[in-house]
Scaffold this motif. Structure first.
Motif, PDB file in Angstrom:
ATOM      1  N   PHE A 125      -1.290  -1.342  -7.319  1.00 53.81           N
ATOM      2  CA  PHE A 125      -1.765  -2.652  -6.898  1.00 53.81           C
ATOM      3  C   PHE A 125      -0.963  -2.946  -5.317  1.00 53.81           C
ATOM      4  CE2 PHE A 125      -2.511  -2.541 -11.193  1.00 53.81           C
ATOM      5  CZ  PHE A 125      -3.825  -2.977 -11.346  1.00 53.81           C
ATOM      6  N   ASP A 126      -1.720  -3.318  -4.371  1.00 53.32           N
ATOM      7  CA  ASP A 126      -0.897  -3.445  -2.995  1.00 53.32           C
ATOM      8  C   ASP A 126      -1.036  -4.847  -2.633  1.00 53.32           C
ATOM      9  OD1 ASP A 126      -1.129  -0.787  -3.163  1.00 53.32           O
ATOM     10  OD2 ASP A 126      -2.118  -0.497  -1.173  1.00 53.32           O
ATOM     11  N   ASP A 127       0.175  -5.227  -1.892  1.00 52.84           N
ATOM     12  CA  ASP A 127       0.314  -6.397  -1.133  1.00 52.84           C
ATOM     13  C   ASP A 127       0.760  -7.587  -1.958  1.00 52.84           C
ATOM     14  OD1 ASP A 127      -1.221  -4.960   0.428  1.00 52.84           O
ATOM     15  OD2 ASP A 127      -3.190  -6.138   0.854  1.00 52.84           O
ATOM     16  N   GLY A 128       1.375  -7.464  -2.908  1.00 56.04           N
ATOM     17  CA  GLY A 128       2.150  -8.643  -3.561  1.00 56.04           C
ATOM     18  C   GLY A 128       1.261  -9.868  -3.874  1.00 56.04           C
ATOM     19  N   GLY A 162       7.631  -0.353  -2.251  1.00 52.79           N
ATOM     20  CA  GLY A 162       7.629  -1.135  -1.095  1.00 52.79           C
ATOM     21  C   GLY A 162       6.453  -0.691  -0.261  1.00 52.79           C
ATOM     22  N   HIS A 163       6.192  -1.676   0.656  1.00 56.14           N
ATOM     23  CA  HIS A 163       4.886  -1.723   1.479  1.00 56.14           C
ATOM     24  C   HIS A 163       5.128  -2.043   2.870  1.00 56.14           C
ATOM     25  CE1 HIS A 163       0.542  -1.132   1.523  1.00 56.14           C
ATOM     26  NE2 HIS A 163       0.462  -2.392   1.313  1.00 56.14           N
ATOM     27  N   THR A 164       6.359  -2.073   3.374  1.00 57.07           N
ATOM     28  CA  THR A 164       6.867  -2.480   4.694  1.00 57.07           C
ATOM     29  C   THR A 164       7.105  -4.040   4.478  1.00 57.07           C
ATOM     30  OG1 THR A 164       4.721  -2.978   5.843  1.00 57.07           O
ATOM     31  CG2 THR A 164       5.482  -0.767   5.925  1.00 57.07           C
ATOM     32  N   THR A 176       6.103  -6.531   6.545  1.00 57.41           N
ATOM     33  CA  THR A 176       4.917  -7.350   7.061  1.00 57.41           C
ATOM     34  C   THR A 176       3.668  -6.679   7.153  1.00 57.41           C
ATOM     35  OG1 THR A 176       5.382  -6.964   9.325  1.00 57.41           O
ATOM     36  CG2 THR A 176       6.619  -8.656   8.575  1.00 57.41           C
ATOM     37  N   HIS A 177       3.453  -5.529   6.383  1.00 56.74           N
ATOM     38  CA  HIS A 177       1.868  -4.864   6.304  1.00 56.74           C
ATOM     39  C   HIS A 177       1.775  -4.519   7.901  1.00 56.74           C
ATOM     40  CE1 HIS A 177      -1.894  -4.061   4.871  1.00 56.74           C
ATOM     41  NE2 HIS A 177      -1.297  -4.073   3.751  1.00 56.74           N
ATOM     42  N   VAL A 178       2.359  -3.637   8.307  1.00 57.58           N
ATOM     43  CA  VAL A 178       1.968  -3.213   9.569  1.00 57.58           C
ATOM     44  C   VAL A 178       1.404  -1.601   9.632  1.00 57.58           C
ATOM     45  CG1 VAL A 178       3.577  -4.328  11.128  1.00 57.58           C
ATOM     46  CG2 VAL A 178       4.474  -2.176   9.551  1.00 57.58           C
ATOM     47  N   TYR A 201       1.819   3.273   2.363  1.00 59.65           N
ATOM     48  CA  TYR A 201       1.668   2.977   3.667  1.00 59.65           C
ATOM     49  C   TYR A 201       0.575   1.910   3.734  1.00 59.65           C
ATOM     50  CZ  TYR A 201       3.915   7.575   4.007  1.00 59.65           C
ATOM     51  OH  TYR A 201       4.991   8.662   3.901  1.00 59.65           O
ATOM     52  N   PRO A 202       0.972   0.950   4.472  1.00 58.14           N
ATOM     53  CA  PRO A 202      -0.138  -0.063   4.744  1.00 58.14           C
ATOM     54  C   PRO A 202      -1.396   0.626   5.310  1.00 58.14           C
ATOM     55  CG  PRO A 202       1.935  -1.049   5.261  1.00 58.14           C
ATOM     56  CD  PRO A 202       2.242   0.422   5.051  1.00 58.14           C
ATOM     57  N   PHE A 203      -2.393   0.105   4.927  1.00 57.46           N
ATOM     58  CA  PHE A 203      -4.097   0.507   5.416  1.00 57.46           C
ATOM     59  C   PHE A 203      -3.960   2.367   5.260  1.00 57.46           C
ATOM     60  CE2 PHE A 203      -2.340  -2.768   8.181  1.00 57.46           C
ATOM     61  CZ  PHE A 203      -3.421  -3.638   7.912  1.00 57.46           C
ATOM     62  N   PHE A 224      -5.663  -0.689  -5.958  1.00 54.00           N
ATOM     63  CA  PHE A 224      -6.280  -2.159  -6.083  1.00 54.00           C
ATOM     64  C   PHE A 224      -5.649  -3.227  -5.187  1.00 54.00           C
ATOM     65  CE2 PHE A 224      -6.810   0.139 -10.166  1.00 54.00           C
ATOM     66  CZ  PHE A 224      -8.231  -0.321 -10.534  1.00 54.00           C
ATOM     67  N   HIS A 225      -6.384  -4.119  -4.951  1.00 49.93           N
ATOM     68  CA  HIS A 225      -5.726  -5.269  -4.184  1.00 49.93           C
ATOM     69  C   HIS A 225      -5.753  -6.485  -4.895  1.00 49.93           C
ATOM     70  CE1 HIS A 225      -6.154  -2.402  -1.090  1.00 49.93           C
ATOM     71  NE2 HIS A 225      -5.337  -2.807  -0.341  1.00 49.93           N
ATOM     72  N   ARG A 226      -6.552  -7.461  -4.846  1.00 48.77           N
ATOM     73  CA  ARG A 226      -6.610  -8.685  -5.505  1.00 48.77           C
ATOM     74  C   ARG A 226      -7.697  -8.279  -6.906  1.00 48.77           C
ATOM     75  NH1 ARG A 226      -7.732 -13.978  -2.756  1.00 48.77           N
ATOM     76  NH2 ARG A 226      -5.707 -14.537  -3.791  1.00 48.77           N
TER      77      ARG A 226
HETATM   78 ZN   LIG Z   1      -1.533  -3.310   1.889  1.00 49.66          ZN
END
Ligand SMILES: [Zn+2]
Length: 269
Positions: free
Chosen positions: A36-39, A89-91, A93-95, A128-130, A210-212
């Motif tokens: 699940f990405d992006d907190g 971790g996912h960086t 600021t999501h870059v 890695y974001p994206f 997954f995200h949201r």
């Molecule tokens: Zn992400």
């Protein structure tokens, strides 16, 4: 007296796994990681849903956005971790890492991990974001002490019918672990099931992205109902040797030290 009590308990506990009639669960051939990405602010609820199915997931967080609008709070993150889910971790600021210099990549990956460590976590995998990754980003991920990293894509899905159905259990490149594309609002239950069935054909690792998890909340979302239905189905796949593990456990990722804060970026190579 104890023995008389123990027997019926044992039989009851073993019954669900005994579909093949042998009383022993089948050998594990396929490992599914639910990531699940992006907190996202919906993640504590989905963590609870996983727990009710006896599963644990991997949650990838951008530490600069924690506490922001529609994002996890520190408290929410702590609650997820306490239940045995993996925090990765996912960086900061999501870059898009491939657009950054190596020194900027190092700030984004190392400082994010350093902050997670300062919050009391032991992050050992990165996403890695994206899914944006190149050889520099992989080298920096390693240098920042991550022991494995997840991309997005490379496994079979509608956009890549010729791709393999599963990552190898010992990933081909542990700093670019392959997945089917992100689960979106138009990814139906049968599509999600198909990604597991594709992996079961050869066995191996299939991390889902997954995200949201909420109703009508964007392209990169899945409804709680669909998620719950999927988890119920997935749980039954144990009879086929398919189990759910965090990505960390799936690939045996171990804690590696952070570099010193003032270390310059290593020379390319
Ligand atoms: Zn992400």
């Amino acid at each position: 007296m104890v023995a008389f009590l123990a027997v019926p308990i044992l039989v009851t506990a073993a019954a669900p796994a005994a579909l093949a009639g042998t009383g022993k669960p089948p050998k594990v051939r396929t490992v599914v990681s639910l990531t699940f990405d992006d907190g996202d602010s919906t993640h504590p609820a989905v963590a609870g849903m996983l727990e009710r199915h006896g599963m644990r997931g991997t949650f990838y967080v951008n530490t600069d956005t924690v506490g922001g609008e529609e994002k996890l709070t520190r408290r929410g993150l702590a609650r997820i971790a306490k239940k045995g889910h993996e925090i990765g971790g996912h960086t900061l600021t999501h870059v898009r890492l491939t657009e950054l210099t190596r020194s900027e990549q190092q700030t984004q990956i190392c400082d994010d991990r350093r902050r997670l460590v300062s919050w009391g976590y032991r992050p050992v995998t990165l996403a890695y974001p994206f899914g944006s990754v190149d050889s520099d980003a992989k080298a920096v991920a390693r240098r920042c002490g991550y022991d494995a990293a997840r991309g997005v894509g490379g496994l079979k899905e509608w956009a890549c019918p010729a791709c393999p159905g599963a990552e190898t259990l010992r990933p081909r490149d542990r700093y670019d672990i392959r997945t089917p594309g992100s689960i979106r609002e138009d990814t139906l239950l049968r599509h999600m099931r198909q990604q597991i069935l594709n992996a079961e054909k050869t066995g191996g690792l299939v991390p889902l992205v997954f995200h949201r998890v909420c109703d009508d909340c964007g392209l990169y979302s899945v409804t709680p109902k669909r998620m719950n239905d999927f988890l119920g189905w997935l749980k039954e796949r144990r009879s086929r040797g398919t189990v759910v593990k965090t990505l960390k456990d799936a690939v045996g990722a171990r804690h590696r030290p952070l570099p010193a804060a003032e270390d310059p970026a290593a020379a390319p190579g």
